[in-house]
Design an enzyme around this catalytic site. Structure first.
Site, PDB file in Angstrom:
ATOM      1  N   CYS A 169     -24.129 -16.551  -9.743  1.00  8.67           N
ATOM      2  CA  CYS A 169     -23.422 -15.485 -10.461  1.00  8.67           C
ATOM      3  C   CYS A 169     -24.273 -14.980 -11.624  1.00  8.67           C
ATOM      4  O   CYS A 169     -25.350 -14.446 -11.394  1.00  8.67           O
ATOM      5  CB  CYS A 169     -22.042 -15.949 -10.902  1.00  8.67           C
ATOM      6  SG  CYS A 169     -20.962 -14.573 -11.404  1.00  8.67           S
ATOM      7  N   HIS A 182     -20.215 -16.575  -5.492  1.00  8.57           N
ATOM      8  CA  HIS A 182     -19.948 -17.983  -5.798  1.00  8.57           C
ATOM      9  C   HIS A 182     -19.890 -18.787  -4.502  1.00  8.57           C
ATOM     10  O   HIS A 182     -18.864 -18.775  -3.821  1.00  8.57           O
ATOM     11  CB  HIS A 182     -18.615 -18.119  -6.532  1.00  8.57           C
ATOM     12  CG  HIS A 182     -18.634 -17.619  -7.930  1.00  8.57           C
ATOM     13  ND1 HIS A 182     -18.973 -18.417  -9.004  1.00  8.57           N
ATOM     14  CD2 HIS A 182     -18.368 -16.395  -8.438  1.00  8.57           C
ATOM     15  CE1 HIS A 182     -18.898 -17.705 -10.116  1.00  8.57           C
ATOM     16  NE2 HIS A 182     -18.539 -16.470  -9.799  1.00  8.57           N
ATOM     17  N   GLU A 205     -19.561 -21.895  -4.233  1.00  4.46           N
ATOM     18  CA  GLU A 205     -18.562 -22.960  -4.408  1.00  4.46           C
ATOM     19  C   GLU A 205     -17.143 -22.472  -4.196  1.00  4.46           C
ATOM     20  O   GLU A 205     -16.217 -23.278  -4.066  1.00  4.46           O
ATOM     21  CB  GLU A 205     -18.714 -23.598  -5.793  1.00  4.46           C
ATOM     22  CG  GLU A 205     -18.149 -22.798  -6.956  1.00  4.46           C
ATOM     23  CD  GLU A 205     -19.033 -21.667  -7.449  1.00  4.46           C
ATOM     24  OE1 GLU A 205     -18.694 -21.096  -8.510  1.00  4.46           O
ATOM     25  OE2 GLU A 205     -20.058 -21.370  -6.808  1.00  4.46           O
TER      26      GLU A 205
END
Length: 210
Positions: free
Chosen positions: A81, A191, A193
């Site tokens: 990011c 992202h 994750e």
């Protein structure tokens, strides 16, 4: 098992990154200790918030020096990011602010009717991408209002013995950089994750490069 350090720089909630790396089988530590950062197989540089604020927090833990030292030794670094954005020359959020200048380009407001760009988007990855191996057709989760709209590979001088960066793009109002793969330095605007199975596979692919 690869040892991964997630850089602790008080930049948003990074525990989801730690959990995602644990999930794919890495040995993960959240720290800014220079010795641990340098000893790890891979370093993750996350970033949540405004460009300048993230830069201040990263400089406070001497991230610029640590990243330079790792890259000089061919040691893997992954930005996420704003962790991607700060690798470019500058950001223009709340004024013009210097980045780490690993790649040419400016991080500017996306020219879209609605910002932030929030949600799942497809990406356009190069055929020989390592990060997107087997997942080039998947969607990834983005949350951002600013992005790099120029191609850093096109802006770099050609060298017969140096491969140019591989750049992956996505679109929101305009085409922007979604990921860069540049030897030991890689980064994603989205992202991983928070990107489900596709994000987990991307992290697995990155770890396999270390």
């Amino acid at each position: 098992m690869k040892k991964i350090v997630v850089l602790a720089a008080e930049s948003g909630n990074v525990h989801s990154v730690v959990r995602a790396l644990h999930h794919v089988g890495a040995d993960v530590e959240l720290t800014a200790d220079p010795d641990a950062v340098m000893a790890a197989d891979g370093l993750v540089v996350p970033g949540v918030g405004a460009f300048a604020a993230v830069m201040d927090k990263l400089r406070a833990v001497k991230a610029d020096r640590l990243i330079e030292r790792r890259l000089a030794g061919g040691r893997g670094v992954l930005g996420i990011c704003v962790g991607l954005q700060v690798m470019f020359e500058q950001g223009t959020e709340y004024g013009v602010h210097e980045g780490f200048a690993q790649w040419p380009g400016s991080v500017d407001l996306l020219p879209a009717a609605i910002v932030p760009h929030m949600g799942w988007s497809l990406v356009d990855a190069p055929a020989d991408s390592q990060l997107f191996n087997s997942i080039a057709d998947e969607r990834f989760y983005f949350v951002h209002s600013y992005g790099v709209q120029s191609d850093p590979a096109a802006a770099l001088p050609r060298h017969p013995h140096i491969e140019p960066p591989l750049v992956t793009f996505a679109e929101h109002g305009a085409r922007f950089v979604a990921a860069v793969e540049n030897g030991p330095l890689m980064a994603t605007q989205f992202h991983p994750e928070k990107s489900g199975d596709a994000g987990a596979q991307l992290l697995t692919n990155w770890i396999a490069t270390l």
